[in-house]
Design an enzyme around this catalytic site. Structure first.
Site, PDB file in Angstrom:
ATOM      1  N   ARG A   1       0.709  -1.232  -0.173  1.00 47.23           N
ATOM      2  CA  ARG A   1      -0.134  -0.030   0.038  1.00 47.23           C
ATOM      3  C   ARG A   1       0.878   1.167  -0.025  1.00 47.23           C
ATOM      4  NH1 ARG A   1      -2.702  -3.245   3.661  1.00 47.23           N
ATOM      5  NH2 ARG A   1      -1.923  -2.239   5.591  1.00 47.23           N
TER       6      ARG A   1
ATOM      7  N   LYS B   1     -13.026  14.516   4.221  1.00 47.81           N
ATOM      8  CA  LYS B   1     -13.983  13.951   3.383  1.00 47.81           C
ATOM      9  C   LYS B   1     -14.671  13.077   4.235  1.00 47.81           C
ATOM     10  CE  LYS B   1     -14.455  10.022   1.333  1.00 47.81           C
ATOM     11  NZ  LYS B   1     -13.807   9.185   0.055  1.00 47.81           N
TER      12      LYS B   1
ATOM     13  N   LYS C   1     -19.646  16.536  -2.489  1.00 47.33           N
ATOM     14  CA  LYS C   1     -19.302  15.403  -3.402  1.00 47.33           C
ATOM     15  C   LYS C   1     -20.413  14.503  -3.869  1.00 47.33           C
ATOM     16  CE  LYS C   1     -15.846  11.661  -3.561  1.00 47.33           C
ATOM     17  NZ  LYS C   1     -14.424  11.551  -3.694  1.00 47.33           N
TER      18      LYS C   1
HETATM   19  P1  13P Z   1     -14.826   6.478  -6.612  1.00 44.71           P
HETATM   20  O1  13P Z   1     -14.497   7.598  -7.514  1.00 44.71           O
HETATM   21  O2  13P Z   1     -14.279   5.074  -6.944  1.00 44.71           O
HETATM   22  O3  13P Z   1     -16.563   6.243  -6.431  1.00 44.71           O
HETATM   23  O4  13P Z   1     -14.323   7.032  -5.122  1.00 44.71           O
HETATM   24  C1  13P Z   1     -14.621   8.071  -4.670  1.00 44.71           C
HETATM   25  C2  13P Z   1     -14.825   8.227  -3.382  1.00 44.71           C
HETATM   26  O5  13P Z   1     -13.955   9.160  -2.790  1.00 44.71           O
HETATM   27  C3  13P Z   1     -15.605   7.411  -2.768  1.00 44.71           C
HETATM   28  O6  13P Z   1     -15.689   7.769  -1.090  1.00 44.71           O
END
Ligand code: 13P
Length: 339
Positions: A46, A136, A219
Site C-alpha cells: 500500500r 471527507k 461530493k
Molecule cells: P470513486 O470515485 O471510486 O467512487 O471513489 C470516490 C470516493 O472518494 C468514494 O468515497
C-alpha cells in the site's frame, strides 16, 4: 472558525480545470482492489502504491487536492520524505478521510449509517498539525424496494453536518459526500428522485447545524440509471438530469461540487462531466469538477501490478486519466483523447 481561510482553501481546491484525487481507500478497500489486480495485500505494497501516486511527475498540474487515508498520512517515500510533504511540494493540497465507514443501521434493515464522530474534534487537531487542509466524510444511501427511508437519510445527514461543523471549527474544509449508490436495477428517474430528496435533506440539516456553506464542498453521485437497469440513460440524459438535480438542491453559496465516480468506467465518468460543461457552460453557480478514485486510478493500478519496473508507465497512465478529466472540466473531452 476563520471563514476567510475556509473560503480560500475551497477556492484553491476548485481552481482552474483541476479536480481532486480520492486516494483514501481504507485498508480493507485497498486490499480488495489489490486482490482484484493481483497485487500483494500488505502495508508495504500500500505504501509503494501511494508513493507511485504522490511522485507522479506533474500531477499537480491536474490535481488540486488529494484525499488520504490515515495510514498514508504517516508514510513516507523510499528516500524518507513524508507523503504529505511530497504532495505540498508538488502543489497538491493534502486532505483526509475522516469517517470510519458505513455500518449496518440498527432498526433499518438494508440501510447504512456512517460512524466516526466520537473523538473527532481531537483527531482533527492532530491532522491540522500535520498540515492537512480539508477532509471527507461519506454517507451511503441505497436504492432498493422501500429504501432509502427518511430515517436513514436524516441520520446520515446529521452525521455529515456534525462532521462538517467540527471540520470548520478546526479550520479544515469539509467535503460532504452523500453517495446514492449505482447498485440496483432502478431507472434514472428513480435515481433523480432519491438524489434530490437526499440533497434537500442534507442541506436542510447542514444549515440547521450552522455549517458555513461558502467553506464546504459537496461530493455527490451523478444521476444515473441503476447498474442493473435494462435501460441505460445516454450521456446527455445523465448530464441534464444531474445538473437539473443539483440546480434544484445545492445553494449558490457553495463554492464547488466534485463528483465521485461510484463504479462508472473512467471513460463514462469523463464523458458525463464533459457533457455537463458543454451543455451548461456559464450557467452553473458553483465550480463543477471531479473527485474520483477508481475512474482516475484504475488503469495505473492495473498496469503497476506491484512491480517496480512498471512504475513509470503506471504514473503516465495516472497522469493521463487526470488530465483527461481536466479536459472534461473545460468541455474539451473527446473519445480521441482515450487513444
Ligand atoms: P470513486 O470515485 O471510486 O467512487 O471513489 C470516490 C470516493 O472518494 C468514494 O468515497
Amino acid at each position: 472558525m476563520e471563514k476567510q481561510t475556509l473560503k480560500d482553501i475551497a477556492q484553491k481546491l476548485m481552481t482552474g480545470d483541476k479536480g481532486l484525487l480520492a486516494m483514501d481507500e481504507s485498508v480493507a478497500t485497498c486490499n480488495k482492489r489489490f486482490a482484484e489486480a493481483g497485487i500483494p495485500q500488505t502495508e508495504e505494497y500500500r505504501r509503494k502504491y501511494r508513493e507511485l501516486i504522490v511522485t507522479t511527475p506533474r500531477l499537480g498540474e491536474c490535481i488540486s487536492g488529494a484525499i488520504l487515508f490515515d495510514e498514508t498520512t504517516k508514510q513516507a517515500a523510499n528516500d524518507g520524505t513524508p507523503f504529505i510533504d511530497l504532495l505540498v511540494k508538488g502543489g497538491i493540497i493534502p486532505g483526509i478521510k475522516l469517517d470510519e465507514g458505513a455500518k449496518d443501521m440498527p432498526a433499518f434493515p438494508g440501510e447504512k449509517i456512517t460512524e466516526g464522530l466520537d473523538g473527532l474534534r481531537e483527531r482533527l487537531q492532530g491532522y491540522a498539525k500535520l498540515g492537512i487542509k480539508f477532509a471527507k466524510w461519506r454517507a451511503v444511501i441505497i436504492i432498493a424496494d422501500g429504501t432509502p427511508t427518511d430515517g436513514s437519510i436524516y441520520a446520515n445527514a446529521h452525521a455529515l453536518a456534525r462532521y462538517a461543523a467540527l471540520c470548520q471549527e478546526a479550520g479544515l474544509v469539509p467535503i460532504v459526500e452523500p453517495e446514492v449508490l449505482m447498485d440496483g436495477d432502478h431507472t434514472i428517474e428513480r435515481c433523480f428522485e432519491v438524489t434530490q430528496r437526499v440533497l434537500r435533506i442534507v442541506f436542510e440539516v447542514l444549515i440547521s447545524q450552522r455549517v458555513y456553506l461558502e467553506g464546504m464542498i459537496l461530493k455527490p453521485n451523478m444521476v444515473l440509471s441503476g447498474l442493473g437497469s435494462k435501460v441505460q440513460a445516454t450521456v446527455e440524459q445523465v448530464a441534464d438530469q444531474t445538473v437539473k438535480c443539483l440546480l434544484r438542491c445545492v445553494p449558490a453559496a457553495v463554492p464547488g461540487v466534485a463528483f465521485l465516480s461510484g463504479g462508472q468506467s473512467g471513460q463514462d465518468a469523463s464523458a458525463h462531466l464533459n457533457a455537463m460543461h458543454v451543455r451548461y457552460k456559464n450557467k452553473l453557480p458553483w465550480a463543477l469538477t471531479f473527485s474520483y478514485a477508481r475512474a482516475v486510478q484504475q488503469p495505473a493500478m492495473d498496469y503497476w501490478k506491484g512491480k517496480d519496473e512498471n512504475v513509470a508507465v503506471a504514473q503516465q497512465l495516472l497522469y493521463k486519466r487526470a488530465s483527461i478529466n481536466n479536459a472534461a472540466r473545460r468541455g474539451d473531452y473527446t473519445a480521441a483523447l482515450e487513444k
